[in-house]
Design an enzyme around this catalytic site. Structure first.
Site, mmCIF file in Angstrom:
data_model
loop_
_atom_site.group_PDB
_atom_site.id
_atom_site.type_symbol
_atom_site.label_atom_id
_atom_site.label_comp_id
_atom_site.label_asym_id
_atom_site.label_seq_id
_atom_site.Cartn_x
_atom_site.Cartn_y
_atom_site.Cartn_z
ATOM 1 N N PRO A 16 47.633 40.020 32.759
ATOM 2 C CA PRO A 16 48.067 39.197 31.525
ATOM 3 C C PRO A 16 47.968 37.785 31.893
ATOM 4 O O PRO A 16 48.559 37.081 32.803
ATOM 5 C CB PRO A 16 49.371 39.674 31.035
ATOM 6 N N CYS A 100 57.706 35.136 33.426
ATOM 7 C CA CYS A 100 56.996 34.116 33.179
ATOM 8 C C CYS A 100 58.171 32.938 33.541
ATOM 9 O O CYS A 100 59.344 32.904 33.136
ATOM 10 C CB CYS A 100 56.758 34.067 31.652
ATOM 11 N N LYS A 139 56.782 43.999 33.729
ATOM 12 C CA LYS A 139 56.092 43.097 34.882
ATOM 13 C C LYS A 139 57.038 41.946 35.260
ATOM 14 O O LYS A 139 57.583 41.130 34.197
ATOM 15 C CB LYS A 139 54.762 42.505 34.219
ATOM 16 N N ASN A 200 50.807 43.003 42.404
ATOM 17 C CA ASN A 200 50.059 41.561 42.169
ATOM 18 C C ASN A 200 50.479 40.432 42.773
ATOM 19 O O ASN A 200 51.648 40.167 43.146
ATOM 20 C CB ASN A 200 50.579 41.502 40.509
ATOM 21 N N GLY A 201 49.458 39.343 43.034
ATOM 22 C CA GLY A 201 49.752 38.198 43.609
ATOM 23 C C GLY A 201 48.699 37.838 44.726
ATOM 24 O O GLY A 201 48.865 38.406 46.072
ATOM 25 N N ASP A 202 47.846 36.888 44.624
ATOM 26 C CA ASP A 202 47.080 36.527 45.560
ATOM 27 C C ASP A 202 45.712 37.611 46.235
ATOM 28 O O ASP A 202 45.716 37.604 47.232
ATOM 29 C CB ASP A 202 47.674 36.182 46.861
ATOM 30 N N ARG A 225 44.393 35.146 38.715
ATOM 31 C CA ARG A 225 43.650 34.254 38.945
ATOM 32 C C ARG A 225 42.314 34.272 39.775
ATOM 33 O O ARG A 225 41.064 33.615 39.524
ATOM 34 C CB ARG A 225 44.483 33.000 39.708
#
Ligand SMILES: Cc1cc2nc3c(=O)[nH]c(=O)nc-3n(C[C@H](O)[C@H](O)[C@H](O)COP(=O)(O)O)c2cc1C
Length: 346
Positions: A16, A100, A139, A200-202, A225
Protein backbone atom coordinates in the site's frame (compact mmCIF):
# COMPACT_ATOMS: atom_id res chain seq x y z
CA UNK A 1 0.22 -19.62 2.41
CA UNK A 2 -3.41 -19.14 3.12
CA UNK A 3 -5.43 -16.04 3.95
CA UNK A 4 -9.15 -16.75 4.01
CA UNK A 5 -10.00 -18.48 0.76
CA UNK A 6 -6.76 -17.37 -0.90
CA UNK A 7 -4.19 -20.08 -1.17
CA UNK A 8 -0.98 -18.79 -2.71
CA UNK A 9 2.50 -20.11 -3.22
CA UNK A 10 5.26 -17.58 -2.54
CA UNK A 11 3.10 -14.60 -3.45
CA UNK A 12 4.58 -11.25 -4.43
CA UNK A 13 2.47 -8.31 -3.32
CA UNK A 14 2.29 -4.63 -4.17
CA UNK A 15 2.57 -2.59 -0.97
CA UNK A 16 0.00 0.00 0.00
CA UNK A 17 1.43 3.41 -0.92
CA UNK A 18 -0.39 6.69 -0.54
CA UNK A 19 -0.79 8.45 -3.88
CA UNK A 20 0.99 5.60 -5.63
CA UNK A 21 -1.02 2.38 -5.23
CA UNK A 22 -4.05 3.79 -7.00
CA UNK A 23 -6.17 1.99 -9.53
CA UNK A 24 -3.97 2.74 -12.52
CA UNK A 25 -0.75 1.62 -10.84
CA UNK A 26 -2.39 -1.43 -9.32
CA UNK A 27 -3.59 -2.49 -12.76
CA UNK A 28 -0.13 -2.18 -14.21
CA UNK A 29 1.50 -4.11 -11.37
CA UNK A 30 -1.13 -6.77 -11.69
CA UNK A 31 -0.46 -7.08 -15.39
CA UNK A 32 3.22 -7.60 -14.61
CA UNK A 33 2.45 -10.40 -12.20
CA UNK A 34 1.73 -8.96 -8.75
CA UNK A 35 -0.29 -11.65 -6.98
CA UNK A 36 -2.02 -9.31 -4.55
CA UNK A 37 -2.34 -5.54 -4.66
CA UNK A 38 -3.15 -3.19 -1.77
CA UNK A 39 -5.01 0.10 -1.97
CA UNK A 40 -3.54 3.29 -0.57
CA UNK A 41 -4.37 3.65 3.10
CA UNK A 42 -7.80 5.07 3.71
CA UNK A 43 -8.83 7.09 6.73
CA UNK A 44 -11.46 5.39 8.87
CA UNK A 45 -12.86 8.78 9.87
CA UNK A 46 -13.17 9.80 6.23
CA UNK A 47 -15.05 6.61 5.37
CA UNK A 48 -17.33 7.21 8.30
CA UNK A 49 -18.01 10.74 7.05
CA UNK A 50 -18.69 9.37 3.56
CA UNK A 51 -15.87 11.40 1.99
CA UNK A 52 -16.06 10.82 -1.74
CA UNK A 53 -12.33 10.76 -2.36
CA UNK A 54 -11.86 8.00 0.21
CA UNK A 55 -14.61 5.92 -1.31
CA UNK A 56 -12.96 6.25 -4.71
CA UNK A 57 -9.74 4.83 -3.29
CA UNK A 58 -11.60 1.58 -2.66
CA UNK A 59 -12.90 1.18 -6.19
CA UNK A 60 -11.40 -1.58 -8.26
CA UNK A 61 -12.23 -3.78 -11.24
CA UNK A 62 -12.50 -7.56 -11.07
CA UNK A 63 -9.30 -7.91 -13.11
CA UNK A 64 -7.31 -6.30 -10.27
CA UNK A 65 -8.41 -8.88 -7.72
CA UNK A 66 -7.31 -9.97 -5.20
CA UNK A 67 -7.31 -6.40 -3.87
CA UNK A 68 -6.73 -5.60 -0.21
CA UNK A 69 -8.25 -2.45 1.28
CA UNK A 70 -6.10 -0.83 3.93
CA UNK A 71 -7.58 1.42 6.60
CA UNK A 72 -6.11 3.49 9.42
CA UNK A 73 -7.53 5.18 12.46
CA UNK A 74 -7.17 5.45 16.20
CA UNK A 75 -10.44 4.31 17.70
CA UNK A 76 -12.17 0.97 17.91
CA UNK A 77 -15.54 2.40 16.87
CA UNK A 78 -14.30 4.29 13.85
CA UNK A 79 -12.18 1.40 12.66
CA UNK A 80 -14.95 -1.16 13.08
CA UNK A 81 -17.41 1.05 11.25
CA UNK A 82 -14.92 1.83 8.47
CA UNK A 83 -14.04 -1.84 8.10
CA UNK A 84 -17.69 -2.73 7.65
CA UNK A 85 -17.99 -0.05 4.95
CA UNK A 86 -14.81 -1.33 3.27
CA UNK A 87 -16.04 -4.92 3.40
CA UNK A 88 -18.94 -3.92 1.16
CA UNK A 89 -16.60 -3.50 -1.81
CA UNK A 90 -15.64 -7.17 -1.36
CA UNK A 91 -11.89 -6.89 -0.89
CA UNK A 92 -9.84 -10.06 -0.59
CA UNK A 93 -9.19 -8.96 2.97
CA UNK A 94 -8.91 -5.82 5.05
CA UNK A 95 -5.56 -4.64 6.30
CA UNK A 96 -5.04 -2.36 9.27
CA UNK A 97 -2.25 0.16 9.04
CA UNK A 98 -0.24 0.22 12.28
CA UNK A 99 2.95 1.33 10.59
CA UNK A 100 2.57 4.78 9.10
CA UNK A 101 5.25 7.02 10.62
CA UNK A 102 3.95 10.32 9.16
CA UNK A 103 3.00 13.08 11.59
CA UNK A 104 -0.44 13.52 10.03
CA UNK A 105 -1.23 9.90 11.01
CA UNK A 106 1.05 8.88 13.89
CA UNK A 107 0.73 12.38 15.38
CA UNK A 108 -2.97 11.71 15.77
CA UNK A 109 -2.54 8.42 17.55
CA UNK A 110 -3.02 6.19 14.49
CA UNK A 111 -0.59 4.20 12.32
CA UNK A 112 2.77 3.55 13.99
CA UNK A 113 1.73 5.49 17.12
CA UNK A 114 -0.22 2.41 18.19
CA UNK A 115 3.05 0.51 18.54
CA UNK A 116 3.31 2.44 21.81
CA UNK A 117 -0.09 1.16 22.90
CA UNK A 118 -0.14 -2.60 22.25
CA UNK A 119 -3.36 -3.09 24.18
CA UNK A 120 -5.21 -0.52 22.15
CA UNK A 121 -3.71 -1.96 19.01
CA UNK A 122 -5.11 -5.37 19.91
CA UNK A 123 -8.49 -3.90 20.87
CA UNK A 124 -8.81 -2.08 17.54
CA UNK A 125 -7.83 -5.24 15.71
CA UNK A 126 -10.36 -7.35 17.59
CA UNK A 127 -13.08 -4.78 16.87
CA UNK A 128 -12.29 -4.84 13.16
CA UNK A 129 -12.19 -8.65 13.05
CA UNK A 130 -15.59 -8.76 14.72
CA UNK A 131 -17.07 -6.18 12.35
CA UNK A 132 -16.35 -7.88 9.02
CA UNK A 133 -16.97 -11.19 7.28
CA UNK A 134 -13.62 -11.03 5.42
CA UNK A 135 -10.13 -11.86 6.77
CA UNK A 136 -8.24 -9.12 8.59
CA UNK A 137 -4.49 -8.58 8.50
CA UNK A 138 -2.15 -6.01 10.04
CA UNK A 139 0.79 -4.17 8.55
CA UNK A 140 3.22 -2.71 11.01
CA UNK A 141 6.85 -1.98 11.91
CA UNK A 142 9.26 -3.46 14.45
CA UNK A 143 8.51 -0.91 17.16
CA UNK A 144 8.56 2.80 17.84
CA UNK A 145 12.34 3.08 17.96
CA UNK A 146 15.37 0.83 18.24
CA UNK A 147 15.31 1.06 22.03
CA UNK A 148 11.71 -0.10 22.25
CA UNK A 149 11.31 -2.82 19.64
CA UNK A 150 8.23 -4.68 20.84
CA UNK A 151 6.97 -6.58 17.83
CA UNK A 152 7.57 -9.97 19.46
CA UNK A 153 5.28 -8.97 22.31
CA UNK A 154 2.70 -7.58 19.90
CA UNK A 155 2.44 -10.63 17.64
CA UNK A 156 0.55 -12.94 20.06
CA UNK A 157 -1.81 -10.11 20.97
CA UNK A 158 -2.69 -9.55 17.33
CA UNK A 159 -3.02 -13.28 16.76
CA UNK A 160 -5.38 -13.53 19.72
CA UNK A 161 -7.34 -10.65 18.24
CA UNK A 162 -7.87 -12.73 15.12
CA UNK A 163 -5.51 -11.53 12.40
CA UNK A 164 -4.91 -13.95 9.55
CA UNK A 165 -1.51 -12.60 8.51
CA UNK A 166 1.04 -10.02 9.51
CA UNK A 167 2.91 -7.76 7.10
CA UNK A 168 6.11 -6.49 8.66
CA UNK A 169 8.24 -3.59 7.44
CA UNK A 170 11.69 -4.16 8.91
CA UNK A 171 12.16 -0.70 10.36
CA UNK A 172 11.05 1.19 13.45
CA UNK A 173 8.88 4.29 13.34
CA UNK A 174 11.83 6.52 14.19
CA UNK A 175 13.81 5.18 11.27
CA UNK A 176 11.08 6.36 8.89
CA UNK A 177 12.59 5.18 5.58
CA UNK A 178 16.25 5.70 6.53
CA UNK A 179 18.99 3.13 6.61
CA UNK A 180 18.37 -0.43 5.53
CA UNK A 181 15.40 -2.56 6.49
CA UNK A 182 16.40 -5.13 9.07
CA UNK A 183 15.78 -8.52 7.53
CA UNK A 184 17.21 -10.32 10.58
CA UNK A 185 14.37 -8.89 12.60
CA UNK A 186 11.87 -9.98 9.98
CA UNK A 187 13.27 -13.51 10.35
CA UNK A 188 12.68 -13.29 14.13
CA UNK A 189 9.12 -12.15 13.50
CA UNK A 190 8.60 -15.13 11.23
CA UNK A 191 9.94 -17.47 13.90
CA UNK A 192 7.58 -16.08 16.48
CA UNK A 193 4.39 -15.80 14.43
CA UNK A 194 1.91 -18.59 13.92
CA UNK A 195 0.02 -16.68 11.21
CA UNK A 196 1.65 -16.15 7.78
CA UNK A 197 4.24 -13.37 7.63
CA UNK A 198 4.51 -10.96 4.71
CA UNK A 199 8.04 -9.55 4.57
CA UNK A 200 8.55 -5.96 3.48
CA UNK A 201 11.38 -3.46 3.15
CA UNK A 202 14.09 -2.75 0.61
CA UNK A 203 13.31 -5.18 -2.16
CA UNK A 204 14.71 -3.28 -5.13
CA UNK A 205 15.12 -6.05 -7.68
CA UNK A 206 14.18 -9.68 -8.25
CA UNK A 207 17.39 -10.91 -6.62
CA UNK A 208 16.48 -8.99 -3.46
CA UNK A 209 13.05 -10.60 -3.53
CA UNK A 210 14.50 -14.08 -3.66
CA UNK A 211 16.98 -13.17 -0.94
CA UNK A 212 14.16 -11.83 1.24
CA UNK A 213 12.44 -15.20 1.04
CA UNK A 214 15.66 -17.04 1.76
CA UNK A 215 16.82 -14.81 4.59
CA UNK A 216 13.56 -14.50 6.47
CA UNK A 217 11.65 -17.69 5.67
CA UNK A 218 8.60 -15.47 5.20
CA UNK A 219 5.41 -16.76 3.63
CA UNK A 220 4.99 -13.82 1.25
CA UNK A 221 6.88 -10.71 0.22
CA UNK A 222 5.68 -7.19 -0.40
CA UNK A 223 7.30 -4.61 -2.67
CA UNK A 224 6.80 -0.86 -2.34
CA UNK A 225 9.28 1.69 -3.62
CA UNK A 226 11.05 -0.89 -5.76
CA UNK A 227 7.94 -1.13 -7.93
CA UNK A 228 7.58 2.60 -8.50
CA UNK A 229 8.64 3.23 -12.09
CA UNK A 230 9.60 -0.45 -12.23
CA UNK A 231 6.50 -2.66 -12.29
CA UNK A 232 8.66 -5.10 -14.28
CA UNK A 233 10.01 -6.19 -10.90
CA UNK A 234 6.95 -8.39 -10.41
CA UNK A 235 7.45 -10.32 -13.62
CA UNK A 236 11.15 -10.68 -12.98
CA UNK A 237 10.61 -11.81 -9.42
CA UNK A 238 8.09 -14.42 -10.44
CA UNK A 239 10.45 -15.68 -13.13
CA UNK A 240 13.37 -15.87 -10.74
CA UNK A 241 11.35 -17.63 -8.04
CA UNK A 242 9.67 -20.07 -10.42
CA UNK A 243 12.42 -20.76 -12.96
CA UNK A 244 15.62 -19.51 -11.39
CA UNK A 245 16.33 -16.94 -14.08
CA UNK A 246 15.06 -13.70 -15.56
CA UNK A 247 14.19 -13.84 -19.25
CA UNK A 248 14.64 -10.16 -20.13
CA UNK A 249 15.41 -6.69 -18.86
CA UNK A 250 13.12 -3.83 -19.83
CA UNK A 251 14.74 -1.38 -22.22
CA UNK A 252 13.89 2.30 -22.63
CA UNK A 253 11.12 1.45 -25.11
CA UNK A 254 9.42 -0.77 -22.54
CA UNK A 255 9.80 1.80 -19.80
CA UNK A 256 8.39 4.66 -21.88
CA UNK A 257 5.57 2.44 -23.12
CA UNK A 258 4.54 1.58 -19.58
CA UNK A 259 4.80 5.23 -18.50
CA UNK A 260 2.38 6.12 -21.29
CA UNK A 261 0.04 3.29 -20.39
CA UNK A 262 0.13 4.46 -16.78
CA UNK A 263 -0.70 8.01 -17.85
CA UNK A 264 -3.63 6.86 -20.00
CA UNK A 265 -5.05 4.82 -17.13
CA UNK A 266 -4.55 7.69 -14.73
CA UNK A 267 -6.46 10.04 -17.05
CA UNK A 268 -9.13 7.41 -17.56
CA UNK A 269 -9.76 7.00 -13.84
CA UNK A 270 -9.07 10.49 -12.53
CA UNK A 271 -9.98 12.71 -15.45
CA UNK A 272 -7.69 14.78 -17.66
CA UNK A 273 -6.65 17.36 -15.12
CA UNK A 274 -5.93 15.24 -12.03
CA UNK A 275 -4.92 12.22 -14.03
CA UNK A 276 -2.19 14.26 -15.71
CA UNK A 277 -1.14 16.16 -12.59
CA UNK A 278 -0.83 13.07 -10.45
CA UNK A 279 1.41 11.38 -12.96
CA UNK A 280 4.09 14.03 -12.49
CA UNK A 281 5.71 12.22 -9.59
CA UNK A 282 6.16 9.09 -11.69
CA UNK A 283 8.12 10.25 -14.74
CA UNK A 284 11.43 10.53 -12.95
CA UNK A 285 11.26 6.91 -11.83
CA UNK A 286 10.21 5.54 -15.22
CA UNK A 287 13.07 7.37 -16.87
CA UNK A 288 15.74 7.13 -14.19
CA UNK A 289 19.20 6.48 -15.42
CA UNK A 290 18.51 7.43 -19.03
CA UNK A 291 20.73 10.09 -20.68
CA UNK A 292 19.92 13.79 -20.29
CA UNK A 293 16.80 12.89 -18.40
CA UNK A 294 16.58 16.03 -16.26
CA UNK A 295 15.75 18.20 -19.26
CA UNK A 296 12.86 16.03 -20.36
CA UNK A 297 11.66 15.60 -16.80
CA UNK A 298 11.47 19.37 -16.36
CA UNK A 299 9.33 19.59 -19.47
CA UNK A 300 7.08 16.74 -18.39
CA UNK A 301 6.30 18.13 -14.96
CA UNK A 302 5.26 21.49 -16.41
CA UNK A 303 2.92 20.07 -18.99
CA UNK A 304 -0.84 20.12 -18.32
CA UNK A 305 -1.99 18.30 -21.42
CA UNK A 306 -1.66 14.53 -21.33
CA UNK A 307 -1.51 14.35 -25.13
CA UNK A 308 1.48 16.70 -25.01
CA UNK A 309 3.09 14.55 -22.34
CA UNK A 310 2.83 11.57 -24.65
CA UNK A 311 4.42 13.57 -27.46
CA UNK A 312 7.28 14.62 -25.22
CA UNK A 313 7.81 11.00 -24.16
CA UNK A 314 7.74 9.78 -27.77
CA UNK A 315 10.22 12.46 -28.82
CA UNK A 316 12.47 11.45 -25.95
CA UNK A 317 12.19 7.81 -27.00
CA UNK A 318 13.55 8.80 -30.41
CA UNK A 319 16.31 10.77 -28.74
CA UNK A 320 17.18 7.64 -26.73
CA UNK A 321 17.45 5.63 -29.94
CA UNK A 322 20.24 8.01 -30.91
CA UNK A 323 21.93 7.58 -27.51
CA UNK A 324 21.65 3.84 -27.91
CA UNK A 325 23.46 3.93 -31.25
CA UNK A 326 26.19 5.96 -29.56
CA UNK A 327 26.40 3.34 -26.79
CA UNK A 328 25.32 5.83 -24.12
CA UNK A 329 22.45 3.87 -22.61
CA UNK A 330 23.41 2.19 -19.38
CA UNK A 331 21.94 -1.15 -18.46
CA UNK A 332 18.87 -0.58 -16.28
CA UNK A 333 19.70 -3.58 -14.12
CA UNK A 334 22.87 -1.77 -13.03
CA UNK A 335 20.82 1.04 -11.56
CA UNK A 336 18.73 -1.33 -9.57
CA UNK A 337 21.86 -3.01 -8.33
CA UNK A 338 23.16 0.34 -7.12
CA UNK A 339 20.21 0.37 -4.76
CA UNK A 340 20.23 -3.23 -3.76
CA UNK A 341 23.89 -4.19 -3.53
CA UNK A 342 24.01 -3.45 0.15
CA UNK A 343 21.41 -6.10 0.71
CA UNK A 344 22.38 -8.79 -1.70
CA UNK A 345 26.04 -8.74 -0.78
CA UNK A 346 25.78 -8.51 2.96
C1 LIG B 1 5.09 7.06 -1.13
C2 LIG B 1 4.81 6.03 -0.08
C3 LIG B 1 3.54 5.90 0.43
C4 LIG B 1 3.27 4.92 1.40
N1 LIG B 1 1.99 4.77 1.84
C5 LIG B 1 1.70 3.73 2.67
C6 LIG B 1 0.36 3.43 3.03
O1 LIG B 1 -0.59 4.09 2.58
N2 LIG B 1 0.14 2.38 3.87
C7 LIG B 1 1.18 1.60 4.37
O2 LIG B 1 0.93 0.66 5.12
N3 LIG B 1 2.44 1.87 4.04
C8 LIG B 1 2.72 2.89 3.19
N4 LIG B 1 4.01 3.09 2.79
C9 LIG B 1 5.06 2.14 3.25
C10 LIG B 1 5.21 0.99 2.25
O3 LIG B 1 4.03 0.22 2.15
C11 LIG B 1 6.37 0.06 2.65
O4 LIG B 1 6.09 -0.49 3.91
C12 LIG B 1 7.70 0.79 2.75
O5 LIG B 1 7.87 1.66 1.65
C13 LIG B 1 8.87 -0.21 2.80
O6 LIG B 1 8.85 -1.07 1.69
P1 LIG B 1 9.78 -0.81 0.38
O7 LIG B 1 11.19 -0.73 0.86
O8 LIG B 1 9.51 -1.97 -0.51
O9 LIG B 1 9.33 0.50 -0.19
C14 LIG B 1 4.30 4.09 1.87
C15 LIG B 1 5.59 4.24 1.36
C16 LIG B 1 5.85 5.18 0.39
C17 LIG B 1 7.25 5.30 -0.15
Amino acid sequence: MQIGGFDMKRPVMLAPMEEVSDRSFRKICKRFGADVVYTEFISAEALRRQVDKSFRKMEFDPDEAPVVVQIFGNSEDAMAEAAAIAADVRPAWIDINFGCPAKKVAGKGAGAALLKEPEKMAAITAAVVKAVPVPVTVKTRLGWDRESINILDIIPRLEDAGIQALAIHGRTRSEMYRGVADWDWIARVKERATVPVIANGDIWCAADAREMYRHTGADAIMIGRGAIGNPFIFRQTKELLDHGRISSQPDFHDRIEVAIEHLRLSVHYKGERYGTLEMRRHYATYLKGLPKVSKVRDKLVREDSWQQVIEILRAYEEECEGYEREGKIRDYAEFLNDHSKRLVLR
